[in-house]
Write an enzyme that holds these catalytic residues in place. Structure first.
Site, PDB file in Angstrom:
ATOM      1  CG  HIS A  14     -11.617  -7.032 -11.122  1.00 16.85           C
ATOM      2  ND1 HIS A  14     -10.336  -7.528 -11.267  1.00 16.85           N
ATOM      3  CD2 HIS A  14     -11.528  -6.094 -10.143  1.00 16.85           C
ATOM      4  CE1 HIS A  14      -9.520  -6.912 -10.415  1.00 16.85           C
ATOM      5  NE2 HIS A  14     -10.227  -6.043  -9.728  1.00 16.85           N
ATOM      6  CG  HIS A  16     -12.270  -4.691  -5.378  1.00 17.05           C
ATOM      7  ND1 HIS A  16     -11.495  -5.699  -4.861  1.00 17.05           N
ATOM      8  CD2 HIS A  16     -11.660  -4.293  -6.532  1.00 17.05           C
ATOM      9  CE1 HIS A  16     -10.451  -5.906  -5.656  1.00 17.05           C
ATOM     10  NE2 HIS A  16     -10.522  -5.082  -6.669  1.00 17.05           N
ATOM     11  CG  HIS A  57     -12.937  -0.689   4.516  1.00 18.51           C
ATOM     12  ND1 HIS A  57     -11.593  -0.784   4.246  1.00 18.51           N
ATOM     13  CD2 HIS A  57     -13.544  -1.467   3.572  1.00 18.51           C
ATOM     14  CE1 HIS A  57     -11.389  -1.586   3.214  1.00 18.51           C
ATOM     15  NE2 HIS A  57     -12.558  -2.003   2.786  1.00 18.51           N
ATOM     16  CB  THR A  89     -16.020  -8.304  -0.223  1.00 12.16           C
ATOM     17  OG1 THR A  89     -15.842  -7.261   0.743  1.00 12.16           O
ATOM     18  CG2 THR A  89     -16.595  -9.542   0.426  1.00 12.16           C
ATOM     19  CB  THR A  90     -10.856  -7.770   1.822  1.00 16.49           C
ATOM     20  OG1 THR A  90     -10.519  -7.310   0.509  1.00 16.49           O
ATOM     21  CG2 THR A  90      -9.627  -8.310   2.520  1.00 16.49           C
ATOM     22  N   PRO A  91     -12.684 -10.319   3.567  1.00 20.01           N
ATOM     23  CG  PRO A  91     -12.962 -12.629   3.742  1.00 20.01           C
ATOM     24  CD  PRO A  91     -12.282 -11.581   2.917  1.00 20.01           C
ATOM     25  N   GLY A 160      -5.327  -5.591  -2.815  1.00 19.82           N
ATOM     26  CA  GLY A 160      -4.663  -4.719  -1.840  1.00 19.82           C
ATOM     27  C   GLY A 160      -3.618  -3.886  -2.572  1.00 19.82           C
ATOM     28  CG  HIS A 185      -5.893  -7.306  -7.968  1.00 18.76           C
ATOM     29  ND1 HIS A 185      -6.933  -8.096  -7.527  1.00 18.76           N
ATOM     30  CD2 HIS A 185      -6.425  -6.070  -8.152  1.00 18.76           C
ATOM     31  CE1 HIS A 185      -8.030  -7.361  -7.445  1.00 18.76           C
ATOM     32  NE2 HIS A 185      -7.763  -6.141  -7.810  1.00 18.76           N
ATOM     33  CD  GLU A 188      -3.945  -2.313  -9.481  1.00 20.33           C
ATOM     34  OE1 GLU A 188      -3.909  -3.159  -8.564  1.00 20.33           O
ATOM     35  OE2 GLU A 188      -4.796  -1.419  -9.531  1.00 20.33           O
TER      36      GLU A 188
HETATM   37  C1  LIG Z   1      -7.737   0.143  -7.760  1.00 18.15           C
HETATM   38  N1  LIG Z   1      -7.044  -1.098  -7.803  1.00 18.15           N
HETATM   39  C2  LIG Z   1      -7.022  -2.027  -6.807  1.00 18.15           C
HETATM   40  N2  LIG Z   1      -5.913  -2.786  -6.711  1.00 18.15           N
HETATM   41  C3  LIG Z   1      -5.798  -3.692  -5.701  1.00 18.15           C
HETATM   42  N3  LIG Z   1      -6.742  -3.876  -4.752  1.00 18.15           N
HETATM   43  C4  LIG Z   1      -7.862  -3.127  -4.837  1.00 18.15           C
HETATM   44  C5  LIG Z   1      -8.081  -2.194  -5.883  1.00 18.15           C
HETATM   45  N4  LIG Z   1      -9.309  -1.643  -5.694  1.00 18.15           N
HETATM   46  C6  LIG Z   1      -9.840  -2.193  -4.586  1.00 18.15           C
HETATM   47  N5  LIG Z   1      -8.959  -3.090  -4.074  1.00 18.15           N
HETATM   48  C7  LIG Z   1      -9.122  -3.876  -2.832  1.00 18.15           C
HETATM   49  O1  LIG Z   1     -10.516  -3.935  -2.502  1.00 18.15           O
HETATM   50  C8  LIG Z   1     -10.711  -3.397  -1.173  1.00 18.15           C
HETATM   51  C9  LIG Z   1     -12.040  -2.690  -1.085  1.00 18.15           C
HETATM   52  O2  LIG Z   1     -13.095  -3.624  -1.252  1.00 18.15           O
HETATM   53  P1  LIG Z   1     -13.433  -4.742  -0.130  1.00 18.15           P
HETATM   54  O3  LIG Z   1     -13.144  -4.120   1.220  1.00 18.15           O
HETATM   55  O4  LIG Z   1     -12.534  -5.893  -0.445  1.00 18.15           O
HETATM   56  O5  LIG Z   1     -14.881  -5.032  -0.315  1.00 18.15           O
HETATM   57  C10 LIG Z   1      -9.550  -2.423  -0.996  1.00 18.15           C
HETATM   58  O6  LIG Z   1      -9.319  -2.223   0.386  1.00 18.15           O
HETATM   59  C11 LIG Z   1      -8.405  -3.164  -1.677  1.00 18.15           C
HETATM   60  O7  LIG Z   1      -7.851  -4.130  -0.806  1.00 18.15           O
HETATM   61 ZN   LIG Z   2      -9.339  -4.792  -8.342  1.00 18.42          ZN
END
Ligand SMILES: CNc1ncnc2c1ncn2[C@@H]1O[C@H](COP(=O)(O)O)[C@@H](O)[C@H]1O
Ligand SMILES: [Zn+2]
Length: 335
Positions: A14, A16, A57, A89-91, A160, A185, A188
């Site tokens: 997990h 990001h 970003h 990662t989020t496209p 998100g 997720h 949370e």
């Molecule tokens: C802290 N807890 C969290 N809870 C929910 N979503 C999270 C997160 N931490 C990160 N992200 C998600 O990951 C994106 C950034 O990486 P990517 O642009 O995807 O690579 C954030 O914009 C959010 O949508």
């Molecule tokens: Zn997360």
């Protein structure tokens, strides 16, 4: 304990991409000193954390920078002795970058990183803040590119700001019907109806799972249902403590998972934003709950069972961990 946790071969499920950018990577990507400075320093709660992702970003809004960012993050994990990484990662589309370009750039960066030190897979995220149509369009891109990169694109995540948007079950049913694994997720923050909805869907894994147990903002009904399903939880201790979704390490819900021998893996979530590493997460867990080195080795070894790797890769990772234990049992007293 720290040296042991650093040397221990680890599995990260997990992480990001844009939250994992280290300060040195942000500098390499051309970020200003000012934006790098407050990247980790001004975190008050989960809302503030979501403001920080814009820094990353802005730094990964070109093909070149996205490629470089992906390589740097993989390199960081490899240096921390992570031997298997599921990066998510989020496209997103930018000025001269479509969502498909975004996905293919990350895939190519992973492919070009080919190294015997680490196996990397990709999970693609749907952002819950986006509309049904936007998430459906992203999912269609993911399904299409999974056909092209079946060895790399393994799953779909829902992430998100948990205080916004929603879980569209039908999208994840479509993802599953198209051979994608699901890591969502879940809980949370307190949201009993959504948590029940996600548990009814039975994802392959749950991210955080903070508000499941009644002592941590869940409910008896949710906890009973969760205990029956035993869905592996990706536990992000420092993320939860910094976001104030857990009061402290000592009062983290992982305590209930340990007590009830429920399946979980340790994860960093956003190692850049939270200034952590997977080694640190293992160290914190071991010290907070007085776990033995063997307990920690078992947690790492079991994590591969919850991964989206294929059986051959799982066998390889299990073998690597067993061999490491044989080679190192003498080096660490009471291992
Ligand atoms: C802290 N807890 C969290 N809870 C929910 N979503 C999270 C997160 N931490 C990160 N992200 C998600 O990951 C994106 C950034 O990486 P990517 O642009 O995807 O690579 C954030 O914009 C959010 O949508
Ligand atoms: Zn997360």
């Amino acid at each position: 304990m720290e040296t042991f946790c650093q040397k221990l071969p680890k599995i990260e499920l997990h992480a990001h991409l844009n939250g994992s950018l280290s300060k040195s990577t942000l500098k390499q990507l051309g970020c200003s000193e000012e934006s790098i400075k407050n990247y980790q320093e001004t975190l008050t709660d989960i809302k503030q954390v979501f403001n920080q992702f814009q820094v990353a970003h802005n730094a990964t809004n070109t093909l070149e920078n996205l490629n470089l960012a992906t390589k740097c993050v993989i390199e960081d994990f490899a240096k921390d002795n992570v031997i298997y990484l599921e990066l998510r990662t989020t496209p997103r589309s930018e000025k001269d970058l479509s969502e498909r370009d975004y996905i293919e750039t990350v895939v190519e960066a992973i492919r070009n990183y080919e190294s015997s030190k680490i196996i990397v897979k990709l999970i693609l995220s749907l952002d819950r803040r986006r509309s049904w149509k936007e998430q459906l369009d992203t999912l269609d891109n993911i399904i299409d590119l999974k056909q092209k990169y079946p060895d790399l694109i393994k799953g779909v995540d829902l992430s998100g700001d948990p205080g916004k948007g929603e879980f569209f079950k039908k999208l994840f049913e479509k993802a599953r019907d198209n051979g994608l694994k699901t890591a969502i997720h879940c809980g949370e923050i307190k949201n009993d109806n959504e948590v029940m909805d996600i548990l009814d869907f039975k994802p392959d894994r749950i991210g955080h799972g903070t508000c499941l147990h009644p002592d941590y903002g869940g409910s008896e009904e949710i906890w009973q249902k969760y205990q029956h399903l035993k869905i592996p939880i990706e536990c992000c201790l420092t993320s939860n403590v910094v976001c104030l979704t857990s009061k402290s390490y000592e009062e983290h819900h992982v305590k209930e998972l340990l007590k009830n021998s429920l399946p979980f893996s340790l994860a960093t979530d956003d190692k850049g934003v939270f200034n952590t590493t997977l080694s640190k997460e293992f160290t914190v867990l071991g010290q907070t709950f007085s776990l033995s080195k063997n307990d920690l080795w078992n947690i790492s070894r079991n994590s591969i069972d919850y991964s989206f790797a294929d059986e051959e890769e799982k066998g390889f990772i299990r073998f690597a961990l067993e061999q490491w234990k044989i080679r190192n049992i003498e080096n660490y007293p009471n291992f």
